[in-house]
Design a protein around this motif. Structure first.
Motif, PDB file in Angstrom:
ATOM      1  N   GLN A  26      -7.178   7.546  -0.954  1.00  0.00           N
ATOM      2  CA  GLN A  26      -6.848   6.683   0.183  1.00  0.00           C
ATOM      3  C   GLN A  26      -7.881   6.844   1.295  1.00  0.00           C
ATOM      4  O   GLN A  26      -8.510   7.906   1.429  1.00  0.00           O
ATOM      5  CB  GLN A  26      -5.462   7.049   0.725  1.00  0.00           C
ATOM      6  CG  GLN A  26      -4.316   6.835  -0.253  1.00  0.00           C
ATOM      7  CD  GLN A  26      -3.966   5.375  -0.446  1.00  0.00           C
ATOM      8  OE1 GLN A  26      -4.397   4.506   0.312  1.00  0.00           O
ATOM      9  NE2 GLN A  26      -3.192   5.094  -1.482  1.00  0.00           N
ATOM     10  N   SER A  55       4.083  14.338   0.805  1.00  0.00           N
ATOM     11  CA  SER A  55       3.283  13.150   1.098  1.00  0.00           C
ATOM     12  C   SER A  55       1.933  13.521   1.710  1.00  0.00           C
ATOM     13  O   SER A  55       0.905  12.919   1.379  1.00  0.00           O
ATOM     14  CB  SER A  55       4.052  12.217   2.041  1.00  0.00           C
ATOM     15  OG  SER A  55       5.188  11.678   1.401  1.00  0.00           O
ATOM     16  N   PHE A  70      -5.709   6.439   6.574  1.00  0.00           N
ATOM     17  CA  PHE A  70      -4.391   6.511   5.955  1.00  0.00           C
ATOM     18  C   PHE A  70      -3.944   7.969   5.851  1.00  0.00           C
ATOM     19  O   PHE A  70      -2.798   8.305   6.168  1.00  0.00           O
ATOM     20  CB  PHE A  70      -4.450   5.872   4.563  1.00  0.00           C
ATOM     21  CG  PHE A  70      -3.132   5.838   3.835  1.00  0.00           C
ATOM     22  CD1 PHE A  70      -2.278   4.750   3.954  1.00  0.00           C
ATOM     23  CD2 PHE A  70      -2.737   6.890   3.022  1.00  0.00           C
ATOM     24  CE1 PHE A  70      -1.071   4.716   3.274  1.00  0.00           C
ATOM     25  CE2 PHE A  70      -1.533   6.872   2.339  1.00  0.00           C
ATOM     26  CZ  PHE A  70      -0.698   5.782   2.470  1.00  0.00           C
ATOM     27  N   LYS A  71      -4.857   8.843   5.425  1.00  0.00           N
ATOM     28  CA  LYS A  71      -4.539  10.265   5.311  1.00  0.00           C
ATOM     29  C   LYS A  71      -4.167  10.847   6.672  1.00  0.00           C
ATOM     30  O   LYS A  71      -3.203  11.610   6.800  1.00  0.00           O
ATOM     31  CB  LYS A  71      -5.732  11.019   4.731  1.00  0.00           C
ATOM     32  CG  LYS A  71      -6.114  10.611   3.320  1.00  0.00           C
ATOM     33  CD  LYS A  71      -7.310  11.428   2.833  1.00  0.00           C
ATOM     34  CE  LYS A  71      -7.726  11.031   1.425  1.00  0.00           C
ATOM     35  NZ  LYS A  71      -8.819  11.872   0.905  1.00  0.00           N
ATOM     36  N   LYS A  75       8.827   4.813  11.486  1.00  0.00           N
ATOM     37  CA  LYS A  75       7.798   5.058  10.463  1.00  0.00           C
ATOM     38  C   LYS A  75       8.121   6.311   9.649  1.00  0.00           C
ATOM     39  O   LYS A  75       8.016   6.313   8.412  1.00  0.00           O
ATOM     40  CB  LYS A  75       6.433   5.194  11.133  1.00  0.00           C
ATOM     41  CG  LYS A  75       5.256   5.408  10.173  1.00  0.00           C
ATOM     42  CD  LYS A  75       3.935   5.431  10.945  1.00  0.00           C
ATOM     43  CE  LYS A  75       2.752   5.778  10.046  1.00  0.00           C
ATOM     44  NZ  LYS A  75       2.509   4.749   9.011  1.00  0.00           N
ATOM     45  N   ALA A  84      -1.540  12.723  -0.035  1.00  0.00           N
ATOM     46  CA  ALA A  84      -2.561  11.948   0.678  1.00  0.00           C
ATOM     47  C   ALA A  84      -3.889  12.695   0.681  1.00  0.00           C
ATOM     48  O   ALA A  84      -4.957  12.102   0.457  1.00  0.00           O
ATOM     49  CB  ALA A  84      -2.092  11.659   2.098  1.00  0.00           C
ATOM     50  N   ALA A 130      -2.970   9.259   9.222  1.00  0.00           N
ATOM     51  CA  ALA A 130      -1.688   8.706   9.661  1.00  0.00           C
ATOM     52  C   ALA A 130      -0.522   9.445   9.005  1.00  0.00           C
ATOM     53  O   ALA A 130       0.495   9.727   9.653  1.00  0.00           O
ATOM     54  CB  ALA A 130      -1.617   7.222   9.345  1.00  0.00           C
ATOM     55  N   LYS A 131      -0.676   9.782   7.729  1.00  0.00           N
ATOM     56  CA  LYS A 131       0.379  10.535   7.047  1.00  0.00           C
ATOM     57  C   LYS A 131       0.575  11.902   7.704  1.00  0.00           C
ATOM     58  O   LYS A 131       1.704  12.339   7.948  1.00  0.00           O
ATOM     59  CB  LYS A 131       0.034  10.710   5.571  1.00  0.00           C
ATOM     60  CG  LYS A 131       0.213   9.460   4.732  1.00  0.00           C
ATOM     61  CD  LYS A 131       1.672   9.043   4.648  1.00  0.00           C
ATOM     62  CE  LYS A 131       1.850   7.777   3.834  1.00  0.00           C
ATOM     63  NZ  LYS A 131       3.244   7.285   3.855  1.00  0.00           N
ATOM     64  N   PHE A 188       1.479   4.037  -2.893  1.00  0.00           N
ATOM     65  CA  PHE A 188       1.241   5.440  -2.575  1.00  0.00           C
ATOM     66  C   PHE A 188       2.428   6.297  -2.995  1.00  0.00           C
ATOM     67  O   PHE A 188       2.277   7.356  -3.618  1.00  0.00           O
ATOM     68  CB  PHE A 188       0.955   5.609  -1.082  1.00  0.00           C
ATOM     69  CG  PHE A 188       0.863   7.041  -0.635  1.00  0.00           C
ATOM     70  CD1 PHE A 188      -0.252   7.811  -0.928  1.00  0.00           C
ATOM     71  CD2 PHE A 188       1.904   7.628   0.076  1.00  0.00           C
ATOM     72  CE1 PHE A 188      -0.333   9.137  -0.525  1.00  0.00           C
ATOM     73  CE2 PHE A 188       1.834   8.954   0.491  1.00  0.00           C
ATOM     74  CZ  PHE A 188       0.709   9.706   0.186  1.00  0.00           C
ATOM     75  N   ARG A 192       0.819  -1.203   0.000  1.00  0.00           N
ATOM     76  CA  ARG A 192       0.000   0.000   0.000  1.00  0.00           C
ATOM     77  C   ARG A 192       0.856   1.257   0.000  1.00  0.00           C
ATOM     78  O   ARG A 192       0.621   2.191  -0.779  1.00  0.00           O
ATOM     79  CB  ARG A 192      -0.967   0.017   1.194  1.00  0.00           C
ATOM     80  CG  ARG A 192      -1.886   1.244   1.183  1.00  0.00           C
ATOM     81  CD  ARG A 192      -2.945   1.178   2.260  1.00  0.00           C
ATOM     82  NE  ARG A 192      -2.366   1.243   3.606  1.00  0.00           N
ATOM     83  CZ  ARG A 192      -3.090   1.325   4.722  1.00  0.00           C
ATOM     84  NH1 ARG A 192      -4.412   1.300   4.646  1.00  0.00           N
ATOM     85  NH2 ARG A 192      -2.508   1.395   5.899  1.00  0.00           N
ATOM     86  N   ASP A 193       1.863   1.297   0.861  1.00  0.00           N
ATOM     87  CA  ASP A 193       2.685   2.502   0.914  1.00  0.00           C
ATOM     88  C   ASP A 193       3.618   2.592  -0.282  1.00  0.00           C
ATOM     89  O   ASP A 193       3.947   3.697  -0.738  1.00  0.00           O
ATOM     90  CB  ASP A 193       3.493   2.563   2.212  1.00  0.00           C
ATOM     91  CG  ASP A 193       3.943   3.999   2.514  1.00  0.00           C
ATOM     92  OD1 ASP A 193       3.062   4.837   2.779  1.00  0.00           O
ATOM     93  OD2 ASP A 193       5.153   4.266   2.434  1.00  0.00           O
ATOM     94  N   GLU A 216       9.029   5.854   5.622  1.00  0.00           N
ATOM     95  CA  GLU A 216       8.098   6.330   4.600  1.00  0.00           C
ATOM     96  C   GLU A 216       8.639   7.564   3.878  1.00  0.00           C
ATOM     97  O   GLU A 216       8.471   7.716   2.663  1.00  0.00           O
ATOM     98  CB  GLU A 216       6.732   6.584   5.223  1.00  0.00           C
ATOM     99  CG  GLU A 216       6.080   5.306   5.714  1.00  0.00           C
ATOM    100  CD  GLU A 216       4.736   5.527   6.409  1.00  0.00           C
ATOM    101  OE1 GLU A 216       4.177   6.642   6.310  1.00  0.00           O
ATOM    102  OE2 GLU A 216       4.240   4.584   7.058  1.00  0.00           O
TER     103      GLU A 216
END
Length: 596
Positions: A549, A540, A553-554, A355, A544, A556-557, A13, A9-10, A359
């Motif tokens: 997404q 990022s 997920f958004k 993380k 996002a 978390a970014k 992305f 997934r990432d 990322e």
């Protein structure tokens, strides 16, 4: 035992949302690299790495390699050869190689997630095909057509593997001191004599032949690095028509016993009049060497990223499962006898650090890989040059920062386990041991720092830096009216200005004191890396927000970006302070006083 699942997934992305590779592929006329094809490649690569390579990681660490001193042969760990056959049969070694030589002709940037997955699944195994890419790149750009037909096609197919035989016992990184000799035979071949050390995959049982690319000196070679030539020296002699002959006069003299990557064969290679062919022009081997080495340096950066990802996955799982004490503000899971340790701020600090670095580093490194495609296939000379300048600037950052962050992330992940992380059963200590070498081979962190500061910034007048700062400026201007990104854009713009001013300041001081370059290099490298990652985190979040997404997920970014800007970007303050202190704190102490 540690486990691994490719973070598709990432990865997707980073490729599609952050970098928008689909637009780049259309612009560069990669007509066969549509979304459906790319998704299929990623899915199959993940399946191979998750199910074939990852289960062999601990097997390889425990078995290592077996060296037979009688014949110089090396036996790889159980399962490694079968995995290599599957790798070759799948055409993975030729993913981005030209179709003219048997490759798939897909974009180079698609090889970045493949390398990341392989390195996370089984770093030691991944070293066997790794340097084949460097050897293939050197042949593609510097070899004669018959050499490409005979040797490159075999490397692309995976039928043979390649090595880079550069350093020697007495010279380390200073290749100008190398002593290996090349004597012309009068028939277009040369006799190569000398000893090379630290040769990854110098001998093994995965393929019937190994193509060694060897640096050596011709009899009329000038002294120093300007007298180096590059030669193809196969394990078994190969004629110009491709016919394989007798065993060449070379052999593995020993394998190194190492801290980590036990299943990777690190060899001492002895050449005793071995038959070889000159690549390119006499005394011009340095250019071909850097083609190999730059390919390998980006590849080693991916090793740091892959190990970080695997370590993080296991630490996250353990932190959610391990019950111990209660949260400081009261029980978060009152139905359980204790809370999982992920509620503890210090555990979150370690996990979020991993993380954020992973990322952000993924976007940074994939972007560097994309520059290879643009530099090769760009529509204009100006576009190709700009990409090449940027790639040259980013290469030492990717190599050094991602590997040093790999050491940091595997350390944090092991720490999450407490004492259990120190025990082999969980596999975390293997990841920490394996990560350590990545900061050393293909040029230590200090060498990368000098390359970035001395050559890529000062000698080349900051050509690549100017391109990167242009990207930052354009992004900040595009997002100037976006209130949702203001918390990232403002500090990013400030850091970019400071970066430029800091670079000019170092250059000005270096005009009167050349020691400034060496004194500033290490801190400048990491200052650059942290600012570059701030750019990718801001991008990022923007990507996002604009993507399809899920909201989780958004969110978390955004929260990870906030952590990065609040907790990791301030590391630049210490690096700047160290740079501003100049050479004196490093050089004032007399050598004799170090043991005073």
């Amino acid at each position: 035992m540690s486990s691994y699942s490719a973070p598709l997934r990432d990865i997707r992305f980073a490729l599609f949302d952050v970098l928008d590779v689909e637009s780049s592929f259309r612009h560069l006329r990669f007509d066969d690299a549509g979304r459906e094809t790319v998704d299929a490649v990623l899915d199959e690569a993940a399946r191979f790495c998750d199910t074939v390579l990852a289960p062999l990681n601990r097997v390889g660490d425990e078995f290592g390699v077996r060296y037979d001193k009688d014949d110089g042969s090396v036996t790889t760990a159980p399962g490694f050869r079968d995995a290599y056959v599957q790798f070759s049969d799948g055409g993975w070694g030729g993913l981005a190689a030209p179709t003219a030589y048997g490759g798939m002709g897909l974009p180079h940037v698609l090889g970045m997630p493949l390398e990341e997955m392989i390195d996370a699944a089984n770093l030691a195994w991944g070293n066997f095909p790794l340097l084949s890419h460097g050897a293939a790149s050197a042949l593609l750009h510097h070899g004669e057509e018959w050499q490409r037909e005979v040797f490159l096609t075999k490397l692309v197919s995976g039928e043979w593997t390649g090595t880079m035989c550069l350093t020697e016992p007495h010279c380390g990184t200073d290749l100008g001191l190398l002593k290996t000799r090349a004597e012309p035979n009068g028939d277009g071949t040369h006799s190569i004599t000398g000893t090379k050390i630290f040769i990854t995959a110098g001998e093994h049982d995965l393929t019937p032949n190994i193509v060694h690319l060897v640096l050596a000196r011709l009899p009329d070679a000038p002294a120093g690095s300007k007298g180096i030539s590059l030669f193809i020296v196969p394990k078994f002699q190969v004629a110009r028509d491709g016919a394989q002959g007798a065993r060449n006069a070379l052999r593995c003299g020993a394998v190194e016993h190492k801290m980590g990557i036990h299943a990777s064969a690190t060899c001492v290679m002895n050449f005793d009049g071995a038959q070889g062919y000159l690549i390119g022009q006499p005394h011009k081997g340095l250019a071909a060497m850097f083609t190999m080495m730059n390919t390998a340096r980006i590849g080693v950066g991916m090793q740091g990223l892959g190990l970080s990802e695997r370590a993080y996955q296991n630490a996250l799982r353990y932190s959610r499962e391990r019950l111990q004490s209660r949260a400081l503000s009261g029980a978060k899971f009152p139905a359980k006898p204790a809370d999982p340790i992920i509620v503890q701020p210090d555990v979150r600090r370690m996990l979020l650090t991993c993380k954020a670095l992973i990322e952000g580093g993924r976007a940074l490194s994939y972007h560097a890989g994309l520059q290879v495609d643009i530099a090769t296939h760009g529509a204009s000379e100006a576009e190709r040059k700009q990409a090449d300048d940027l790639l040259g600037f980013l290469t030492p950052i990717v190599k050094a920062c991602l590997t040093e962050w790999g050491v940091e992330c595997t350390y944090h992940a092991l720490q999450c386990y407490g004492g259990h992380g120190y025990i082999a059963e969980h596999g975390m200590e293997q990841l920490a041991r394996d990560a350590r070498i990545t900061t050393l081979y293909e040029g230590t962190t200090g060498i990368q720092a000098l390359d970035l500061m001395g050559r890529k910034t000062m000698q080349l007048q900051g050509a690549g830096l100017k391109v990167f700062l242009g990207l930052v400026q354009s992004f900040c201007e595009e997002q100037a009216g976006n209130d949702a990104l203001a918390e990232f854009v403002a500090p990013l713009r400030e850091k970019a200005g400071e970066w430029q001013a800091l670079t000019l300041s170092i250059g000005k001081r270096a005009m009167s004191d050349p020691e400034e370059i060496g004194a500033a290099a290490y801190d400048y490298l990491f200052y650059s890396g942290y600012v570059a990652l701030a750019y990718w985190w801001a991008r990022s979040v923007a990507a996002a927000d604009d993507s399809s997404q899920p909201q989780a997920f958004k969110d978390a970014k955004r929260e990870t970006a906030r952590f990065y800007f609040a907790r990791l970007l301030p590391r630049t303050l210490a690096h700047k302070a160290a740079i501003d202190s100049g050479p004196a704190p490093l050089l004032a102490l007399d050598e004799a006083a170090f043991d005073a």
